[in-house]
Design a protein around this motif. Structure first.
Motif, PDB file in Angstrom:
ATOM      1  N   ASN A 227       0.774  -0.817   0.245  1.00 21.78           N
ATOM      2  CA  ASN A 227       0.176   0.199   0.212  1.00 21.78           C
ATOM      3  C   ASN A 227       1.198   1.470  -0.046  1.00 21.78           C
ATOM      4  O   ASN A 227       2.160   1.146   0.547  1.00 21.78           O
ATOM      5  N   VAL A 228       0.391   2.106  -0.569  1.00 21.57           N
ATOM      6  CA  VAL A 228       0.638   3.509  -0.756  1.00 21.57           C
ATOM      7  C   VAL A 228      -0.274   4.337   0.496  1.00 21.57           C
ATOM      8  O   VAL A 228      -1.255   4.727  -0.457  1.00 21.57           O
ATOM      9  N   VAL A 229      -0.001   5.392   1.160  1.00 16.07           N
ATOM     10  CA  VAL A 229      -0.813   6.113   1.922  1.00 16.07           C
ATOM     11  C   VAL A 229      -0.402   7.625   1.297  1.00 16.07           C
ATOM     12  O   VAL A 229       1.139   8.117   1.603  1.00 16.07           O
ATOM     13  N   ILE A 230      -1.308   8.537   0.777  1.00 16.73           N
ATOM     14  CA  ILE A 230      -0.641   9.693   0.447  1.00 16.73           C
ATOM     15  C   ILE A 230      -2.150  10.656   1.477  1.00 16.73           C
ATOM     16  O   ILE A 230      -3.168  10.139   1.404  1.00 16.73           O
ATOM     17  N   ASP A 231      -2.046  12.262   1.739  1.00 19.20           N
ATOM     18  CA  ASP A 231      -2.627  12.963   2.086  1.00 19.20           C
ATOM     19  C   ASP A 231      -2.648  14.285   1.220  1.00 19.20           C
ATOM     20  O   ASP A 231      -3.343  13.562  -0.198  1.00 19.20           O
ATOM     21  N   LYS A 232      -4.035  14.895   1.577  1.00 22.36           N
ATOM     22  CA  LYS A 232      -4.662  15.638   1.289  1.00 22.36           C
ATOM     23  C   LYS A 232      -3.906  16.289   0.050  1.00 22.36           C
ATOM     24  O   LYS A 232      -4.479  16.646  -1.249  1.00 22.36           O
ATOM     25  N   LYS A 233      -2.786  16.925   0.170  1.00 21.96           N
ATOM     26  CA  LYS A 233      -2.008  17.471  -1.004  1.00 21.96           C
ATOM     27  C   LYS A 233      -1.344  16.416  -2.101  1.00 21.96           C
ATOM     28  O   LYS A 233       0.008  17.159  -2.689  1.00 21.96           O
ATOM     29  N   GLY A 234      -1.708  15.392  -1.395  1.00 16.88           N
ATOM     30  CA  GLY A 234      -1.271  14.277  -3.327  1.00 16.88           C
ATOM     31  C   GLY A 234       0.326  13.788  -2.558  1.00 16.88           C
ATOM     32  O   GLY A 234       1.011  13.650  -3.631  1.00 16.88           O
ATOM     33  N   VAL A 235       0.769  14.219  -1.396  1.00 14.07           N
ATOM     34  CA  VAL A 235       2.296  13.884  -0.745  1.00 14.07           C
ATOM     35  C   VAL A 235       2.441  12.427   0.070  1.00 14.07           C
ATOM     36  O   VAL A 235       1.022  12.092   0.713  1.00 14.07           O
ATOM     37  N   VAL A 236       3.215  11.487  -0.574  1.00  9.09           N
ATOM     38  CA  VAL A 236       3.334   9.863   0.154  1.00  9.09           C
ATOM     39  C   VAL A 236       3.841  10.677   1.459  1.00  9.09           C
ATOM     40  O   VAL A 236       4.599  11.405   1.597  1.00  9.09           O
ATOM     41  N   ILE A 237       2.605   9.864   2.612  1.00  8.10           N
ATOM     42  CA  ILE A 237       3.283   9.672   3.783  1.00  8.10           C
ATOM     43  C   ILE A 237       3.589   8.463   4.833  1.00  8.10           C
ATOM     44  O   ILE A 237       3.694   8.473   5.236  1.00  8.10           O
ATOM     45  N   ALA A 238       3.173   7.585   3.618  1.00  6.97           N
ATOM     46  CA  ALA A 238       3.714   5.910   4.862  1.00  6.97           C
ATOM     47  C   ALA A 238       3.515   4.978   3.195  1.00  6.97           C
ATOM     48  O   ALA A 238       3.352   5.010   2.165  1.00  6.97           O
ATOM     49  N   ARG A 239       3.748   3.811   3.315  1.00  4.40           N
ATOM     50  CA  ARG A 239       4.385   2.930   2.007  1.00  4.40           C
ATOM     51  C   ARG A 239       4.057   1.507   3.061  1.00  4.40           C
ATOM     52  O   ARG A 239       4.971   1.038   3.960  1.00  4.40           O
ATOM     53  N   ASN A 240       3.645   0.475   2.576  1.00  2.00           N
ATOM     54  CA  ASN A 240       3.157  -1.002   3.091  1.00  2.00           C
ATOM     55  C   ASN A 240       3.567  -0.814   4.523  1.00  2.00           C
ATOM     56  O   ASN A 240       3.428  -1.441   5.369  1.00  2.00           O
ATOM     57  N   LEU A 241       2.121  -0.285   5.056  1.00  2.00           N
ATOM     58  CA  LEU A 241       2.311  -0.268   6.944  1.00  2.00           C
ATOM     59  C   LEU A 241       1.326  -1.938   6.579  1.00  2.00           C
ATOM     60  O   LEU A 241       0.281  -2.217   5.736  1.00  2.00           O
ATOM     61  N   THR A 242       1.524  -1.974   8.172  1.00  4.48           N
ATOM     62  CA  THR A 242       0.302  -3.380   8.172  1.00  4.48           C
ATOM     63  C   THR A 242      -1.037  -3.243   8.233  1.00  4.48           C
ATOM     64  O   THR A 242      -1.163  -2.031   8.583  1.00  4.48           O
ATOM     65  N   GLU A 243      -1.486  -4.278   7.841  1.00  2.00           N
ATOM     66  CA  GLU A 243      -3.193  -3.562   8.190  1.00  2.00           C
ATOM     67  C   GLU A 243      -3.863  -2.849   9.210  1.00  2.00           C
ATOM     68  O   GLU A 243      -4.390  -2.113   9.489  1.00  2.00           O
ATOM     69  N   GLN A 244      -3.371  -3.265  10.645  1.00  2.00           N
ATOM     70  CA  GLN A 244      -3.780  -2.828  11.375  1.00  2.00           C
ATOM     71  C   GLN A 244      -2.831  -1.532  11.329  1.00  2.00           C
ATOM     72  O   GLN A 244      -4.089  -0.686  12.061  1.00  2.00           O
ATOM     73  N   ALA A 245      -1.813  -1.076  11.288  1.00  2.08           N
ATOM     74  CA  ALA A 245      -1.032   0.767  11.240  1.00  2.08           C
ATOM     75  C   ALA A 245      -2.273   0.721  10.167  1.00  2.08           C
ATOM     76  O   ALA A 245      -2.245   2.507  10.053  1.00  2.08           O
ATOM     77  N   LEU A 246      -2.798   0.719   9.433  1.00  2.69           N
ATOM     78  CA  LEU A 246      -2.930   0.986   8.268  1.00  2.69           C
ATOM     79  C   LEU A 246      -4.540   1.910   8.611  1.00  2.69           C
ATOM     80  O   LEU A 246      -4.581   3.035   8.212  1.00  2.69           O
ATOM     81  N   GLU A 247      -5.063   1.013   9.054  1.00  2.00           N
ATOM     82  CA  GLU A 247      -6.319   1.312  10.066  1.00  2.00           C
ATOM     83  C   GLU A 247      -6.491   2.855  11.040  1.00  2.00           C
ATOM     84  O   GLU A 247      -6.917   3.799  10.778  1.00  2.00           O
ATOM     85  N   GLU A 248      -4.933   3.032  11.365  1.00  3.92           N
ATOM     86  CA  GLU A 248      -5.069   2.979  12.758  1.00  3.92           C
ATOM     87  C   GLU A 248      -5.268   4.670  12.194  1.00  3.92           C
ATOM     88  O   GLU A 248      -4.766   5.909  12.302  1.00  3.92           O
ATOM     89  N   ARG A 249      -3.665   4.553  10.406  1.00  5.76           N
ATOM     90  CA  ARG A 249      -3.516   6.105  10.387  1.00  5.76           C
ATOM     91  C   ARG A 249      -4.404   6.499  10.140  1.00  5.76           C
ATOM     92  O   ARG A 249      -5.015   7.636  10.378  1.00  5.76           O
ATOM     93  N   ILE A 250      -5.354   5.334   8.681  1.00  2.00           N
ATOM     94  CA  ILE A 250      -6.727   6.472   8.025  1.00  2.00           C
ATOM     95  C   ILE A 250      -7.447   6.816   9.620  1.00  2.00           C
ATOM     96  O   ILE A 250      -8.230   8.395   9.197  1.00  2.00           O
ATOM     97  N   LYS A 251      -7.718   6.385  10.421  1.00  2.00           N
ATOM     98  CA  LYS A 251      -8.566   6.959  11.294  1.00  2.00           C
ATOM     99  C   LYS A 251      -8.281   7.806  12.194  1.00  2.00           C
ATOM    100  O   LYS A 251      -8.962   8.692  12.453  1.00  2.00           O
ATOM    101  N   LYS A 252      -6.633   8.152  12.231  1.00  2.00           N
ATOM    102  CA  LYS A 252      -6.319   9.077  13.185  1.00  2.00           C
ATOM    103  C   LYS A 252      -6.379  10.782  12.247  1.00  2.00           C
ATOM    104  O   LYS A 252      -6.348  11.652  12.667  1.00  2.00           O
ATOM    105  N   ILE A 253      -6.045  10.895  10.959  1.00  2.00           N
ATOM    106  CA  ILE A 253      -6.140  11.356   9.676  1.00  2.00           C
ATOM    107  C   ILE A 253      -7.555  12.067  10.257  1.00  2.00           C
ATOM    108  O   ILE A 253      -8.602  13.629  10.250  1.00  2.00           O
ATOM    109  N   LEU A 254      -8.621  11.241  10.134  1.00  2.00           N
ATOM    110  CA  LEU A 254     -10.091  11.185   9.593  1.00  2.00           C
ATOM    111  C   LEU A 254     -10.606  11.814  10.522  1.00  2.00           C
ATOM    112  O   LEU A 254     -12.323  11.877  10.839  1.00  2.00           O
ATOM    113  N   LYS A 255     -10.371  11.584  12.256  1.00  2.00           N
ATOM    114  CA  LYS A 255     -11.152  11.236  13.337  1.00  2.00           C
ATOM    115  C   LYS A 255     -12.091  13.477  13.059  1.00  2.00           C
ATOM    116  O   LYS A 255     -11.497  14.106  13.210  1.00  2.00           O
TER     117      LYS A 255
END
Length: 335
Positions: free
Chosen positions: A307-335
């Motif tokens: 996986n590649v995680v990209i912020d609202k400005k189109g900047v890559v902020i993470a790559r190859n997160l574990t499934e749990q870490a990916l979900e936590e990152r999404i929830k943290k940003i969108l809380k």
């Protein structure tokens, strides 16, 4: 843990087959304590066969046989979703012994690559995390013809939250000197060139593709507060789980979460069926070219799932997160 570093993984989670010169049956036999009856899954990231097979465990024992014309990689998926890559060679037999409650100590015997990998894995179990990359790098340099070296390169220098693209490129070039016609290494080198353009802190690359529903997809399609590009294949149980998990998050966050899946199946129809079966509402691109898909190169992706995680400005902020870490990152940003 579940996932690419386990599922692998990967690429991963993965032990990649070399070009063999003989044909014949490859046989796998196993005996696992504390696993009386179960069903295991097996797939081949090197395309020894399509989809995945089932291996039945009875009284802790199991066996599996496949016809091969060249060396290949088989990945066994256990009920807890952990994975064990195995090198398969035509005409050879490999045995697996271990305890289902201590997968890291599993012993694989029967071929040089599997035995060398087992020995290294036991050594890594005793090292602290900071010491592991150096030990892995040393193994790769000393075993340039081993298929384990390709797996280790990807597992420890690419499929991590903080990839070392420079070291991965150096090691890839080193292995290619020994095996200049290796298609997997050539593909990896090409992907590494793209990876640096899609590294953490870099801007998302421009792209244009058509998804399985005929819709045009570009970088403008990923306009959420957080965006995730992931890979999927019918033979990867972990990638299917991830799709389902992301779909639930999409239901919760709507347009705030942008998603794009890249299917690496050789059959676009299989991708379309998966989208329909799981009611995937966001784009999946599957051109049937598998690992040769240009979109994979654009995002520098070389594993399933990745996986590649990209912020609202189109900047890559993470790559190859574990499934749990990916979900936590999404929830943290969108809380």
């Amino acid at each position: 843990m579940k996932k690419t570093l386990i599922l692998f993984a990967a690429f991963l989670t993965l032990l990649l087959g070399s070009c063999g010169t003989k044909s014949g049956k490859f046989r796998l036999e196993g005996r696992l304590r504390h696993m009386n009856q179960a069903e295991l899954w097996v797939y081949s990231p090197t395309n020894a066969f399509a989809g995945f097979d089932t291996i039945r465990v009875r009284d802790g024992r199991f066996s599996y046989e496949i016809d091969l014309e060249e060396d290949a990689t088989l990945v066994i998926v256990f009920p807890n979703y952990s994975e064990q890559p195995v090198f398969a060679e035509p005409g050879e037999k490999v045995s697996i012994k271990g305890d289902a409650s201590h997968m890291k100590e599993m012993i694989i015997q029967g071929t040089t690559d599997n035995e060398d990998m087992t020995s290294l894995r036991m050594k890594l179990n005793d090292l602290t995390p900071p010491d592991i990359p150096e030990a892995v790098s040393t193994f790769i340099k000393e075993n340039r013809k081993s298929q384990a070296s390709i797996y280790l390169l990807q597992r420890y220098f690419l499929l991590t939250p903080d990839p070392d693209y420079r070291q991965a490129r150096i090691l890839t070039e080193m292995l290619l000197e020994e095996r200049p016609n290796d298609e997997q290494l050539t593909r990896l080198r090409n992907q590494l060139r793209q990876l640096e353009n899609c590294a953490v802190k870099a801007r998302m690359p421009k792209f244009s593709a058509t998804d399985v529903k005929g819709r045009r997809v570009t970088e403008q399609s990923l306009k959420g507060k957080v965006n995730v590009v992931t890979t999927w294949a019918s033979w990867s149980y972990a990638s299917t789980n991830l799709l389902q998990r992301l779909e639930k998050l999409k239901e919760t966050y709507g347009d705030e979460l942008g998603l794009l899946a890249i299917g690496v199946d050789g059959s676009p129809n299989e991708c379309r069926q998966r989208v329909k079966r799981d009611s995937i509402t966001w784009p999946m691109v599957c051109d049937g070219r598998m690992w040769a898909s240009p979109l994979l190169g654009t995002f520098g992706m070389a594993d399933v799932p990745s996986n590649v995680v990209i912020d609202k400005k189109g900047v890559v902020i993470a790559r190859n997160l574990t499934e749990q870490a990916l979900e936590e990152r999404i929830k943290k940003i969108l809380k």
